[in-house]
Design a protein around this motif. Structure first.
Motif, PDB file in Angstrom:
ATOM      1  N   VAL A   1       0.843  -1.201   0.000  1.00  0.00           N
ATOM      2  CA  VAL A   1       0.000   0.000   0.000  1.00  0.00           C
ATOM      3  C   VAL A   1       0.878   1.250   0.000  1.00  0.00           C
ATOM      4  CG1 VAL A   1      -1.684   1.326   1.327  1.00  0.00           C
ATOM      5  CG2 VAL A   1      -1.936  -1.157   1.130  1.00  0.00           C
ATOM      6  N   GLU A   2       1.945   1.222   0.808  1.00  0.00           N
ATOM      7  CA  GLU A   2       2.860   2.364   0.875  1.00  0.00           C
ATOM      8  C   GLU A   2       3.589   2.561  -0.456  1.00  0.00           C
ATOM      9  OE1 GLU A   2       4.920   5.388   3.403  1.00  0.00           O
ATOM     10  OE2 GLU A   2       2.929   4.521   3.139  1.00  0.00           O
ATOM     11  N   TYR A   3       4.006   1.474  -1.078  1.00  0.00           N
ATOM     12  CA  TYR A   3       4.633   1.567  -2.401  1.00  0.00           C
ATOM     13  C   TYR A   3       3.703   2.272  -3.378  1.00  0.00           C
ATOM     14  CZ  TYR A   3       9.005  -1.158  -2.480  1.00  0.00           C
ATOM     15  OH  TYR A   3      10.293  -1.583  -2.330  1.00  0.00           O
TER      16      TYR A   3
ATOM     17  N   SER B   1       9.521  -5.575  -1.564  1.00  0.00           N
ATOM     18  CA  SER B   1       9.977  -6.271  -0.361  1.00  0.00           C
ATOM     19  C   SER B   1      11.471  -6.534  -0.500  1.00  0.00           C
ATOM     20  CB  SER B   1       9.226  -7.599  -0.208  1.00  0.00           C
ATOM     21  OG  SER B   1       9.708  -8.342   0.890  1.00  0.00           O
ATOM     22  N   ASN B   2      12.158  -6.654   0.633  1.00  0.00           N
ATOM     23  CA  ASN B   2      13.578  -7.003   0.628  1.00  0.00           C
ATOM     24  C   ASN B   2      13.807  -8.509   0.589  1.00  0.00           C
ATOM     25  OD1 ASN B   2      15.627  -4.531   1.406  1.00  0.00           O
ATOM     26  ND2 ASN B   2      13.561  -4.142   2.156  1.00  0.00           N
TER      27      ASN B   2
ATOM     28  N   GLY C   1      13.716  -3.784   5.573  1.00  0.00           N
ATOM     29  CA  GLY C   1      12.410  -4.434   5.566  1.00  0.00           C
ATOM     30  C   GLY C   1      11.417  -3.335   5.249  1.00  0.00           C
ATOM     31  N   THR C   2      10.561  -3.544   4.271  1.00  0.00           N
ATOM     32  CA  THR C   2       9.731  -2.438   3.791  1.00  0.00           C
ATOM     33  C   THR C   2       8.613  -2.053   4.752  1.00  0.00           C
ATOM     34  OG1 THR C   2       8.557  -4.067   2.408  1.00  0.00           O
ATOM     35  CG2 THR C   2      10.255  -2.714   1.349  1.00  0.00           C
ATOM     36  N   GLU C   3       8.439  -2.819   5.841  1.00  0.00           N
ATOM     37  CA  GLU C   3       7.525  -2.385   6.904  1.00  0.00           C
ATOM     38  C   GLU C   3       8.238  -1.526   7.945  1.00  0.00           C
ATOM     39  OE1 GLU C   3       5.139  -4.625   4.663  1.00  0.00           O
ATOM     40  OE2 GLU C   3       6.980  -5.451   5.478  1.00  0.00           O
ATOM     41  N   LEU C   4       9.555  -1.594   8.008  1.00  0.00           N
ATOM     42  CA  LEU C   4      10.291  -0.841   9.032  1.00  0.00           C
ATOM     43  C   LEU C   4      10.106   0.673   8.920  1.00  0.00           C
ATOM     44  CD1 LEU C   4      13.542  -2.982   9.219  1.00  0.00           C
ATOM     45  CD2 LEU C   4      11.946  -2.567  11.101  1.00  0.00           C
ATOM     46  N   PRO C   5      10.093   1.249   7.708  1.00  0.00           N
ATOM     47  CA  PRO C   5       9.857   2.697   7.634  1.00  0.00           C
ATOM     48  C   PRO C   5       8.460   3.117   8.094  1.00  0.00           C
ATOM     49  CG  PRO C   5      10.894   1.898   5.621  1.00  0.00           C
ATOM     50  CD  PRO C   5      10.462   0.691   6.397  1.00  0.00           C
ATOM     51  N   LEU C   6       7.561   2.146   8.237  1.00  0.00           N
ATOM     52  CA  LEU C   6       6.222   2.472   8.718  1.00  0.00           C
ATOM     53  C   LEU C   6       6.192   2.656  10.230  1.00  0.00           C
ATOM     54  CD1 LEU C   6       4.142  -0.015   6.526  1.00  0.00           C
ATOM     55  CD2 LEU C   6       4.573   2.422   6.116  1.00  0.00           C
ATOM     56  N   ILE C   7       7.243   2.168  10.914  1.00  0.00           N
ATOM     57  CA  ILE C   7       7.322   2.366  12.364  1.00  0.00           C
ATOM     58  C   ILE C   7       8.471   3.302  12.730  1.00  0.00           C
ATOM     59  CG2 ILE C   7       8.786   0.326  12.806  1.00  0.00           C
ATOM     60  CD1 ILE C   7       7.098  -0.094  15.389  1.00  0.00           C
ATOM     61  N   LEU C   8       9.505   3.337  11.894  1.00  0.00           N
ATOM     62  CA  LEU C   8      10.632   4.261  12.092  1.00  0.00           C
ATOM     63  C   LEU C   8      10.564   5.285  10.966  1.00  0.00           C
ATOM     64  CD1 LEU C   8      13.454   1.684  12.942  1.00  0.00           C
ATOM     65  CD2 LEU C   8      12.004   2.954  14.535  1.00  0.00           C
ATOM     66  N   ARG C   9       9.780   6.326  11.170  1.00  0.00           N
ATOM     67  CA  ARG C   9       9.424   7.232  10.080  1.00  0.00           C
ATOM     68  C   ARG C   9      10.345   8.439   9.935  1.00  0.00           C
ATOM     69  NH1 ARG C   9       4.940   6.776   7.105  1.00  0.00           N
ATOM     70  NH2 ARG C   9       3.432   5.146   7.607  1.00  0.00           N
ATOM     71  N   THR C  10      11.375   8.546  10.761  1.00  0.00           N
ATOM     72  CA  THR C  10      12.279   9.681  10.653  1.00  0.00           C
ATOM     73  C   THR C  10      13.457   9.340   9.743  1.00  0.00           C
ATOM     74  OG1 THR C  10      13.462   8.973  12.644  1.00  0.00           O
ATOM     75  CG2 THR C  10      11.671  10.559  12.926  1.00  0.00           C
ATOM     76  N   ALA C  11      14.038  10.369   9.130  1.00  0.00           N
ATOM     77  CA  ALA C  11      15.162  10.165   8.210  1.00  0.00           C
ATOM     78  C   ALA C  11      16.463   9.902   8.949  1.00  0.00           C
ATOM     79  CB  ALA C  11      15.320  11.377   7.299  1.00  0.00           C
TER      80      ALA C  11
ATOM     81  N   THR D   1      12.185   1.481   1.070  1.00  0.00           N
ATOM     82  CA  THR D   1      10.970   1.643   0.267  1.00  0.00           C
ATOM     83  C   THR D   1      11.060   2.903  -0.583  1.00  0.00           C
ATOM     84  OG1 THR D   1       9.607   0.503   1.919  1.00  0.00           O
ATOM     85  CG2 THR D   1       8.464   1.910   0.333  1.00  0.00           C
ATOM     86  N   ARG D   2      11.358   4.033   0.048  1.00  0.00           N
ATOM     87  CA  ARG D   2      11.448   5.298  -0.692  1.00  0.00           C
ATOM     88  C   ARG D   2      12.575   5.272  -1.722  1.00  0.00           C
ATOM     89  NH1 ARG D   2       8.549   9.701   0.897  1.00  0.00           N
ATOM     90  NH2 ARG D   2       7.315   9.449   2.803  1.00  0.00           N
ATOM     91  N   ILE D   3      13.701   4.689  -1.347  1.00  0.00           N
ATOM     92  CA  ILE D   3      14.830   4.599  -2.276  1.00  0.00           C
ATOM     93  C   ILE D   3      14.433   3.784  -3.507  1.00  0.00           C
ATOM     94  CG2 ILE D   3      17.125   3.593  -2.582  1.00  0.00           C
ATOM     95  CD1 ILE D   3      17.623   4.313   0.417  1.00  0.00           C
ATOM     96  N   HIS D   4      13.767   2.666  -3.276  1.00  0.00           N
ATOM     97  CA  HIS D   4      13.328   1.798  -4.367  1.00  0.00           C
ATOM     98  C   HIS D   4      12.297   2.509  -5.244  1.00  0.00           C
ATOM     99  CE1 HIS D   4      12.122  -2.623  -5.458  1.00  0.00           C
ATOM    100  NE2 HIS D   4      13.027  -2.148  -6.289  1.00  0.00           N
ATOM    101  N   VAL D   5      11.352   3.174  -4.609  1.00  0.00           N
ATOM    102  CA  VAL D   5      10.321   3.900  -5.344  1.00  0.00           C
ATOM    103  C   VAL D   5      10.948   4.960  -6.244  1.00  0.00           C
ATOM    104  CG1 VAL D   5       8.486   5.623  -5.070  1.00  0.00           C
ATOM    105  CG2 VAL D   5       8.383   3.475  -3.794  1.00  0.00           C
ATOM    106  N   GLU D   6      11.917   5.692  -5.715  1.00  0.00           N
ATOM    107  CA  GLU D   6      12.570   6.732  -6.519  1.00  0.00           C
ATOM    108  C   GLU D   6      13.239   6.136  -7.751  1.00  0.00           C
ATOM    109  OE1 GLU D   6      15.173   8.663  -3.801  1.00  0.00           O
ATOM    110  OE2 GLU D   6      13.542   9.577  -2.639  1.00  0.00           O
TER     111      GLU D   6
END
Length: 232
Positions: free
Chosen positions: A17-19, A84-85, A198-208, A219-224
């Motif tokens: 969903v985030e992707y 996914s990784n 792990g592509t769920e990790l940025p959903l709990i650790l949302r800071t850069a 996730t963001r790196i892959h999306v870009e």
């Protein structure tokens, strides 16, 4: 001619969903012409994939994921990616059999780490990712050393990942304990960055970043990287 992205998703659903959300937003921001990107998503059975990995039946994992990619090809995708990784444990084998060019989340993350000048980075993810060789194999070629948490920390990360994060459960207490592991890894190993592998990790650790340590959101790196391909 506009390209169509093919995404193998559902591994796990929350990050798929985030992707989708990030792909739409990133594409529209980059093109700024009011259009939306063509995306085909094949949502597969996470349990089936994990059961095969746990049984060390990697040839069958490869078969399953190659079939998922080929469904995207038949649907009209021009290239593919896994949201996914963990599937990258057999990425080279899949790439060798795929009729579509594939964009690796590991290679994209390595490129990002290199651009940041990182030299020694920590790696969070499922146990399969933290103990696998698919991240070190790519990063070593770029001269970047990877450091995994210790066994007890890996057990905690993997257990919370599979019991909470993949089910869309993001608890403040879990977040604090994960950040505690980040701090210990930085102090103990001298890491200069941390891969959220792990592509769920940025959903709990949302800071850069955390305590001046950059957190690489795979996730963001892959999306870009996918958006670059969509717009090329």
């Amino acid at each position: 001619m506009t390209k169509t992205a093919g995404i193998v998703g559902g591994i796990a659903p929350e990050s798929t969903v985030e992707y989708y959300r990030l792909l739409i937003a990133s594409y529209r921001k980059q093109t700024n012409d009011g259009n939306y990107p063509p995306i085909i998503i094949n949502s597969i059975n996470l349990k089936k994939m994990l059961d095969l990995i746990l049984a060390n039946r990697l040839a069958l994992v490869t078969d399953y994921l190659v079939d998922a990619v080929e469904k995207l090809a038949r649907a009209g995708a021009d290239f593919g990616a896994f949201a996914s990784n963990t599937p990258h444990i057999v990425f080279d084998e899949i790439r060798g059999r795929s009729s579509l060019p594939l964009i690796s989340i590991v290679e994209a993350t390595c490129d990002a780490a290199s651009r940041m000048g990182l030299q020694r980075v920590g790696l969070f993810g499922t146990r399969f990712t933290m103990q696998g060789q698919f991240y070190p194999a790519v990063f070593s070629k770029a001269g970047i050393e990877l450091v995994a948490p210790d066994e007890t920390e890996q057990d905690y990360i993997h257990t919370r990942y599979m019991s909470e994060l993949v089910n869309g459960v993001f608890l403040p207490a879990t977040r604090e304990k994960l950040l505690g592991i980040v701090d210990r890894l930085k102090e103990r190993e001298g890491i200069d960055g941390l891969i959220l592998g792990g592509t769920e990790l940025p959903l709990i650790l949302r800071t850069a970043e955390h305590n001046d340590l950059p957190l690489l959101d795979t996730t963001r790196i892959h999306v870009e990287r996918i958006v670059v391909e969509l717009t090329s």
